[in-house]
Scaffold this active site. Structure first.
Site, PDB file in Angstrom:
ATOM      1  N   TYR A 135       0.757  -1.229  -0.068  1.00  0.00           N
ATOM      2  CA  TYR A 135       0.033   0.089  -0.080  1.00  0.00           C
ATOM      3  C   TYR A 135       0.985   1.237  -0.117  1.00  0.00           C
ATOM      4  CZ  TYR A 135      -4.797  -1.722   1.038  1.00  0.00           C
ATOM      5  OH  TYR A 135      -6.001  -2.487   0.871  1.00  0.00           O
ATOM      6  N   ASP A 246      -6.406  -6.384   4.797  1.00  0.00           N
ATOM      7  CA  ASP A 246      -7.739  -5.768   4.087  1.00  0.00           C
ATOM      8  C   ASP A 246      -8.628  -6.840   3.661  1.00  0.00           C
ATOM      9  OD1 ASP A 246      -9.172  -3.883   2.727  1.00  0.00           O
ATOM     10  OD2 ASP A 246      -8.103  -4.288   1.014  1.00  0.00           O
ATOM     11  N   ASP A 250     -12.421  -8.501   5.445  1.00  0.00           N
ATOM     12  CA  ASP A 250     -13.601  -8.227   4.950  1.00  0.00           C
ATOM     13  C   ASP A 250     -14.141  -9.944   5.069  1.00  0.00           C
ATOM     14  OD1 ASP A 250     -13.661  -5.529   4.052  1.00  0.00           O
ATOM     15  OD2 ASP A 250     -14.157  -6.174   2.308  1.00  0.00           O
TER      16      ASP A 250
HETATM   17  C1  IPM Z   1     -10.325  -0.550   4.162  1.00  0.00           C
HETATM   18  C2  IPM Z   1     -10.479  -0.357   2.828  1.00  0.00           C
HETATM   19  C3  IPM Z   1      -9.428   0.733   2.450  1.00  0.00           C
HETATM   20  C4  IPM Z   1      -8.205  -0.251   2.628  1.00  0.00           C
HETATM   21  C5  IPM Z   1      -9.505   1.458   1.269  1.00  0.00           C
HETATM   22  C6  IPM Z   1     -10.954   2.442   1.241  1.00  0.00           C
HETATM   23  C7  IPM Z   1      -8.393   2.322   1.034  1.00  0.00           C
HETATM   24  O1  IPM Z   1     -10.855  -1.176   2.063  1.00  0.00           O
HETATM   25  O2  IPM Z   1     -10.172   0.035   5.277  1.00  0.00           O
HETATM   26  O3  IPM Z   1     -10.052  -1.894   4.513  1.00  0.00           O
HETATM   27  O4  IPM Z   1      -8.038  -0.797   1.464  1.00  0.00           O
HETATM   28  O5  IPM Z   1      -7.444  -0.093   3.541  1.00  0.00           O
HETATM   29 MG    MG Z   2     -10.867  -2.989   2.956  1.00  0.00          MG
END
Ligand code: IPM
Ligand code: MG
Length: 358
Positions: A135, A246, A250
């Site tokens: 990132y 990330d 999710d």
């Molecule tokens: C998260 C989101 C962010 C990330 C994006 C919006 C930059 O997906 O907070 O998980 O990838 O970290």
């Molecule tokens: Mg995310």
């Protein structure tokens, strides 16, 4: 106490409004400043993280953040996209430690896409490194033309990197968090393919020597993704890098039935932090009074506990949320047969009422 309130885009302003109502009835003294962020800030000031917003965040004891992003900004060059606001805040405030709990509330076991017995009682804590990895490496390849095309560039790349201190500090955070839980950490990497993550594995193992009371195991990220849907309760604390975190957060969030329920905290070395729901800005349902405000309200609870030293207030909010769920109220994302569907505002009002009566 000085709280920065950054509602952002999409459902951000709606869910934030409910969290602020809860904050207002807590009988704690605080000052707050609200600022534009993300697409809303771009629309007003031409930048997703204007200097003024950054100042508000920097001078606050804690930041309560809604969500950023909207399809209408998809063709902007990367530096101006709404997502840059949250990345800029993480970098500027050095919020390297991201806590993403995935808890299955007993009332919502049936909202999961997995069998109830696999998720009943699920309580995982993902500790995601937040200011390193691919990132924040060197990107090359820029969307320059207004329609988002790469203007004939032959390639694009991003570099994955981690320094030893970056891995050490997040490993310490994870082991210390595990000490307050079931004393187990799973470190997730891709050491079989990537140098960066062989290094990650080695450094995490070195740090582990300071925590003989905590059990450590290592999993490759692909296997971890599989185990998470196969036997999620086998996990307790998961520590991993920025990108894997990330993705896995999710996945873990969805195991609980609704990402609309999950708060998160991003902390720096001094426990100053940014608190935000784990979900995004959901522009498709913005302005319809159907978004679930509970993740933001629970993020407020995390803020009170971690950054503002108000653990009783945090407990009050969490108990209120439990009470409201027990009473059968559900926003659409967690609705099931036999429960009562309510909107964003009504859910907020119910939590406010429960906090008041506690
Ligand atoms: C998260 C989101 C962010 C990330 C994006 C919006 C930059 O997906 O907070 O998980 O990838 O970290
Ligand atoms: Mg995310």
């Amino acid at each position: 106490m000085n709280i920065a309130i950054l509602p952002g885009d999409g459902i951000g302003p709606e869910i934030m409004a409910e969290a602020v109502r809860v904050l207002e009835v807590l009988d704690i003294r605080y000052e707050s400043e609200t600022a534009l962020v993300g697409g809303a800030a771009y629309a007003a000031h031409g930048h997703p993280l204007p200097e003024a917003t950054l100042k508000v965040a920097q001078s606050a004891d804690a930041v309560l953040f809604g969500a950023v992003g909207d399809w209408k900004y998809d063709t902007l060059e990367r530096a101006l996209r709404p997502e840059q606001a949250i990345l800029g805040l993480r970098r500027n405030l050095q919020l390297f430690a991201n806590f993403r709990p995935a808890i299955c509330h007993p009332q919502l076991t049936h909202a999961s896409s997995l069998k109830p017995e696999l998720v009943a009682g699920l309580d995982i804590l993902i500790v995601r490194e937040l200011t390193g990895d691919i990132y924040f490496g060197q990107p090359r390849g820029r969307r320059v033309s207004p329609d988002g095309a790469f203007a004939g560039q032959p390639e694009a790349f991003d570099t994955m990197r981690y320094s030893r201190p970056e891995i050490e500090r997040i490993a310490h955070v994870a082991f210390q968090a595990a000490r307050k839980r079931s004393k187990r950490v799973t470190s997730v990497d891709k050491a079989n393919v990537l140098e960066t993550f062989q290094f990650w594995r080695d450094v995490v193992t070195e740090v582990h020597a300071d925590y003989p009371d905590v059990a450590l195991d290592h999993l490759y990220v692909d296997n971890a993704a599989m185990q998470l849907v196969k036997a999620p309760k086998a996990f307790d604390v998961i520590v991993t890098g920025n990108m894997f975190g990330d993705i896995l957060s999710d996945e873990a969030a969805m195991l609980t039935g609704s990402i609309g329920m999950l708060p998160s905290a991003s902390l720096n070395a001094e426990n100053r932090g940014l608190y935000e729901p784990s979900h995004g800005s959901a522009p498709d349902i913005a302005g319809k009074n159907i978004a679930n405000p509970l993740a933001t309200i629970l993020s407020l609870a995390m803020m009170l506990r971690f950054s503002l030293n108000q653990p009783e207030a945090a407990l009050r909010i969490e108990a209120a949320v439990t009470k409201v769920l027990e009473s059968g109220l559900r926003t659409s994302d967690i609705w099931s047969e036999g429960t009562q569907r309510v909107g964003t505002r009504e859910m907020g009002s119910a939590v406010v009422a429960a906090v008041k009566s506690a």
